[in-house]
Write an enzyme that holds these catalytic residues in place. Structure first.
Site, PDB file in Angstrom:
ATOM      1  N   ASP A   1       0.880  -1.171   0.000  1.00 36.63           N
ATOM      2  CA  ASP A   1       0.000   0.000   0.000  1.00 36.63           C
ATOM      3  C   ASP A   1       0.918   1.222   0.000  1.00 36.63           C
ATOM      4  O   ASP A   1       1.523   1.544   1.015  1.00 36.63           O
ATOM      5  CB  ASP A   1      -0.894  -0.035   1.252  1.00 36.63           C
ATOM      6  CG  ASP A   1      -1.752   1.225   1.392  1.00 36.63           C
ATOM      7  OD1 ASP A   1      -1.695   2.089   0.498  1.00 36.63           O
ATOM      8  OD2 ASP A   1      -2.470   1.331   2.400  1.00 36.63           O
TER       9      ASP A   1
ATOM     10  N   LYS B   1       2.852  11.261  -3.395  1.00 35.07           N
ATOM     11  CA  LYS B   1       1.836  10.582  -4.200  1.00 35.07           C
ATOM     12  C   LYS B   1       0.968  11.583  -4.964  1.00 35.07           C
ATOM     13  O   LYS B   1       0.486  11.297  -6.051  1.00 35.07           O
ATOM     14  CB  LYS B   1       0.967   9.742  -3.268  1.00 35.07           C
ATOM     15  CG  LYS B   1       0.005   8.799  -3.955  1.00 35.07           C
ATOM     16  CD  LYS B   1      -0.662   7.943  -2.898  1.00 35.07           C
ATOM     17  CE  LYS B   1      -1.659   6.969  -3.487  1.00 35.07           C
ATOM     18  NZ  LYS B   1      -2.257   6.147  -2.410  1.00 35.07           N
TER      19      LYS B   1
ATOM     20  N   GLU C   1      -7.245   0.540  -4.377  1.00 34.39           N
ATOM     21  CA  GLU C   1      -7.218   0.450  -2.920  1.00 34.39           C
ATOM     22  C   GLU C   1      -8.542  -0.044  -2.329  1.00 34.39           C
ATOM     23  O   GLU C   1      -8.535  -0.952  -1.493  1.00 34.39           O
ATOM     24  CB  GLU C   1      -6.820   1.812  -2.325  1.00 34.39           C
ATOM     25  CG  GLU C   1      -5.330   2.085  -2.531  1.00 34.39           C
ATOM     26  CD  GLU C   1      -4.960   3.558  -2.480  1.00 34.39           C
ATOM     27  OE1 GLU C   1      -5.825   4.371  -2.118  1.00 34.39           O
ATOM     28  OE2 GLU C   1      -3.806   3.883  -2.799  1.00 34.39           O
TER      29      GLU C   1
ATOM     30  N   ASP D   1     -12.962   5.284   1.239  1.00 38.25           N
ATOM     31  CA  ASP D   1     -11.521   5.281   1.522  1.00 38.25           C
ATOM     32  C   ASP D   1     -10.984   6.699   1.490  1.00 38.25           C
ATOM     33  O   ASP D   1     -10.763   7.267   0.416  1.00 38.25           O
ATOM     34  CB  ASP D   1     -10.821   4.396   0.470  1.00 38.25           C
ATOM     35  CG  ASP D   1      -9.308   4.331   0.665  1.00 38.25           C
ATOM     36  OD1 ASP D   1      -8.779   5.017   1.567  1.00 38.25           O
ATOM     37  OD2 ASP D   1      -8.655   3.594  -0.093  1.00 38.25           O
TER      38      ASP D   1
END
Lengths: 158, 641
Positions: B46, B108, B205, B227
């Site tokens: 992850d 990210k 994810e 999420d």
């Protein structure tokens, strides 16, 4: 072959077939097996897409039974249907709130449901494929209208 | 015998009764189960905005791997020092306030992004360099691309996994937000390659979370996975039934996350203290964000918390109430619910058809988020798995399966493409060919024509996005179809086919139907790095990794050769009746070639021999596969269900 299909059964069958053919099931068996698996998997997805959506399924059946839809060339619509469409579009143009849009969406979806049951009668009981094809064409209008409502709701929420 | 192996045999037997031919396609026939030590070590990663984790399936159970100090979370922070040294994780995090320009966090958000795509640039302490496609950052160790920064994080996790198993890692599944476009996905893949990882698959994810959650609870029905991570928000609607995870729709915002809540808090504090943002130094900005994060975390457990920070000029010390934080960040929470509504519309489902709501990501610990989601769905969300770990746990389960180690569960993931794909037509408009939320793999085609008399070439521009104008979508690739015979305008019939494989990778083919001329392209977004760039970066920053890669390549080639021989033998044992005597002899010669190369060849020689065997058995594999699937389909025509 019938127009009426049990969606749950269709979903189950689709997943059963993908369980056999999905490339991930052949992850350890090299590129050749993967490629063949992918071709099968694509075909199964294509068949499922065509069957699960009642409008596409109806169009496909009409075509198989000799009454192709030809939506681009065949734009002849009953006058009362066209008038109704114009009214709906005016309502959509005037809609301002999410509530207004929800109401219009509900009316469109009720009409969709009604048309689909007519199509079922024409295809499965009366075997009147030309009439069914005509009904599919008008349902395509309503479908496009429904997607415009969605686009408006998206816009409103931005 | 390990649990997974004994299950394997059971599985084959069950298949034998039902579809005898299909069982033959399974690699592990009774008596030919691969050695346990031949089990490939696969990991799930992850790669998060604020922290990253690595997990793996051990003894049938997915677990997060801790570092030497027993911590599973690795802060996604990389600090560059003079002389080419780097610090990664907690050490880098500790230096963030001291050395903000060289300590890169939340990278990210920069993956696959041009400078114009990045909001709030002025709030970040970095020196951005505008580069075509993707920005880079100026550090004391030189210019660094977000891909290189991410690769440092991934390499650190790979190292952790190798230390844990004291072995090489066969491959990794890396998770990305469902809403990542092709450019962001490609950048993530490039980073993994740079870190010396073999990417088995990028999975979304929320899907990974659903896998971990669903397998744990044996759940059935429709689930919403909410999420909210550090920098991204994702919502996915999935249908779970008997180990099949069908993604029905996805949506979200690739630039909305916990970081934004921190910034909203900073803005509130600055306004309250009467400080103008443009008077702050880079170090002040980092201090403020750190204080905001701490205050936010404290507010998850208490109705009020202190916000205190020492800036270069003033000191701020005030009491922050949870209610004020909720109010000042309400617009962010609202934005997530807009995406949730859209995902439900795409799925054609009503709120009350959702059987459960799974909360993923550390930011869902904020009470105002929990409250808003519970209020929207009218039910308490499920939080019985650690929201920080659940994504990595699911990725590891998927990795284990894709590595060819059968997991205990008969898992199948039917994923969708998150954003529509299309081509540019006249007037800068997009003609959609594959609509979003289409189950993959898929192939869809549309016919186009020429618009000028005598036109012999057609330029194709492949784009991704939901907007109608090409200018508002992301450009993925351009190519040309040439050699169309001169015809009057509108007479040519050019079929453009988009094929998306199970990995979500797109290839586009254009074929003029009358003359048969065709052209095709595998789409690598223009924002991704070229292979040469990857090679250069590998040379520059991972020179030791190259040596590792060499010995690993040999080991991998040997394992692949063994597997290929084993697979071929077991296939021949059952289906050799499909072959003529000549074909059989050819395959046996190729097998002998692999065995010889395996004994004394280098990686390239072994790979070449294995490749030759794979190619030589291609049509055999296809025939076996067809025999198997025909059998599964027999008695029922798919068209009639």
């Amino acid at each position: 072959m019938r127009f009426a299909q049990d969606r749950a059964q269709l979903d189950t069958r689709w997943k059963e077939l993908q369980r056999e053919a999905h490339p991930d099931k052949f992850a350890a068996q090299g590129a050749a097996a993967q490629r063949v698996a992918m071709q099968w998997s694509v075909r199964i997805n294509e068949a499922y897409q065509r069957l699960k959506d009642p409008l596409r399924r109806a169009g496909y059946l009409c075509e198989l039974l000799g009454s192709p839809i030809n939506a681009e060339r065949n734009t002849d619509m009953p006058a009362d249907f066209l008038i109704q469409q114009i009214e709906w579009r005016e309502d959509l143009d005037e809609a301002e709130t999410a509530d207004d849009l929800d109401k219009i969406a509900l009316r469109a979806s009720l009409s969709q449901r009604k048309q689909l049951s007519k199509i079922e009668q024409m295809l499965d009981v009366d075997h009147d494929y030309a009439a069914a094809a005509q009904q599919v064409r008008s349902l395509m209008f309503i479908e496009r209208f429904a997607s415009e409502i969605d686009a408006r709701i998206d816009q409103l929420e931005q | 015998m390990p649990a997974s192996t004994s299950w394997n045999n059971k599985h084959s037997l069950r298949n034998k009764q039902k579809y005898s031919a299909m069982a033959l396609l399974q690699l592990s026939e009774p008596g030919q189960t691969p050695d346990p030590h031949q089990r490939r070590i696969a990991i799930g990663i992850d790669l998060g905005t604020t922290h990253s984790l690595v997990a793996s399936v051990r003894n049938g159970v997915s677990e997060c791997l801790p570092d030497a100090q027993g911590r599973v979370l690795l802060p996604s922070v990389v600090r560059y020092l003079e002389g080419g040294r780097t610090q990664i994780g907690f050490d880098a995090l500790a230096a963030q306030v001291r050395d903000p320009c060289n300590t890169i966090s939340s990278v990210k958000r920069l993956m696959g992004r041009g400078i114009a795509d990045i909001g709030n640039r002025s709030r970040m302490p970095y020196q951005f360099i505008d580069k075509p496609g993707m920005v880079t950052l100026q550090t004391v160790a030189g210019e660094k691309s977000p891909v290189e920064v991410s690769a440092e994080i991934l390499a650190s996790l790979r190292q952790r996994a190798e230390d844990t198993f004291d072995d090489d890692i066969y491959g990794a599944v890396i998770t990305v937000p469902a809403y990542f476009d092709e450019a962001q996905r490609q950048a993530t893949k490039d980073a993994a390659q740079l870190a010396g990882l073999n990417v088995l698959r990028l999975i979304n994810e929320p899907t990974a979370a659903a896998i971990a959650y669903g397998l744990d609870n044996a759940s059935e029905g429709v689930f919403a996975v909410y999420d909210l991570g550090g920098g991204t928000f994702d919502i996915s609607i999935l249908r779970l039934s008997q180990g099949v995870f069908e993604v029905v729709s996805t949506g979200g915002d690739s630039a909305l996350g916990g970081d934004d809540y921190d910034r909203a808090l900073v803005d509130w504090v600055l306004a309250k203290a009467g400080i103008a943002a443009d008077t702050l130094t880079a170090s002040d900005k980092a201090s403020l964000l750190k204080a905001a994060r701490e205050c936010k975390e404290a507010l998850s457990a208490a109705p009020s918390a202190r916000f205190s920070v020492q800036l270069s000029k003033p000191t701020i010390n005030l009491e922050m109430k949870a209610d004020d934080f909720e109010a000042t960040s309400a617009y962010l929470t609202q934005r997530t619910l807009v995406a949730v509504r859209k995902a439900l519309r795409d799925a054609a489902l009503a709120k009350d058809e959702v059987a459960g709501v799974v909360m993923v990501g550390g930011s869902t610990r904020m009470p105002q988020v929990h409250k808003a989601v519970a209020g929207f769905f009218g039910r308490e969300p499920l939080v019985n798995l650690n929201p920080d770990e659940v994504v990595a746990l699911g990725a590891a389960i998927s990795a284990n399966q894709l590595a060819g180690n059968n997991t205990g569960a008969d898992l199948l993931l039917l994923d969708v493409i998150p954003l529509s794909l299309g081509i540019e037509t006249m007037g800068g408009l997009v003609e959609r060919i594959v609509p979003r939320n289409q189950t993959i793999p898929t192939a869809m085609a549309q016919d186009f024509t020429t618009y000028q008399d005598g036109q012999t070439a057609l330029a194709l521009h492949v784009v991704q996005g939901e907007r109608d104008l090409v200018a508002d979508c992301r450009s993925l690739a351009r190519f040309e179809l040439r050699g169309i015979p001169p015809m009057v305008a509108g007479a040519a019939r050019i079929r453009v086919t988009f094929t998306v494989d199970a990995d979500g990778l797109l290839s586009v083919n254009a074929k003029e139907q009358v003359s048969g001329v065709e052209a095709r392209i595998d789409v690598k977004p223009s924002y991704g790095l070229s292979d040469e760039e990857i090679a250069r970066m590998l040379r520059e920053s991972f020179s030791t990794a190259q040596q590792d890669m060499k010995s690993r390549a040999l080991a991998e080639a040997q394992v692949d050769a063994d597997r290929m021989i084993l697979a071929t033998r077991s296939a021949l044992a059952v289906d050799s009746d499909l072959l003529s005597g000549l074909e059989l002899a050819q395959i046996e010669t190729l097998m002998a070639g692999v065995a010889a190369a395996r004994e004394n060849g280098d990686a390239a020689t072994i790979a070449a021999a294995t490749q030759a065997l794979a190619k030589g058995t291609e049509s055999f594999a296809a025939q076996r596969m067809n025999r198997g699937i025909r059998h599964a389909l027999s008695g029922k025509n798919i068209e009639s269900v």
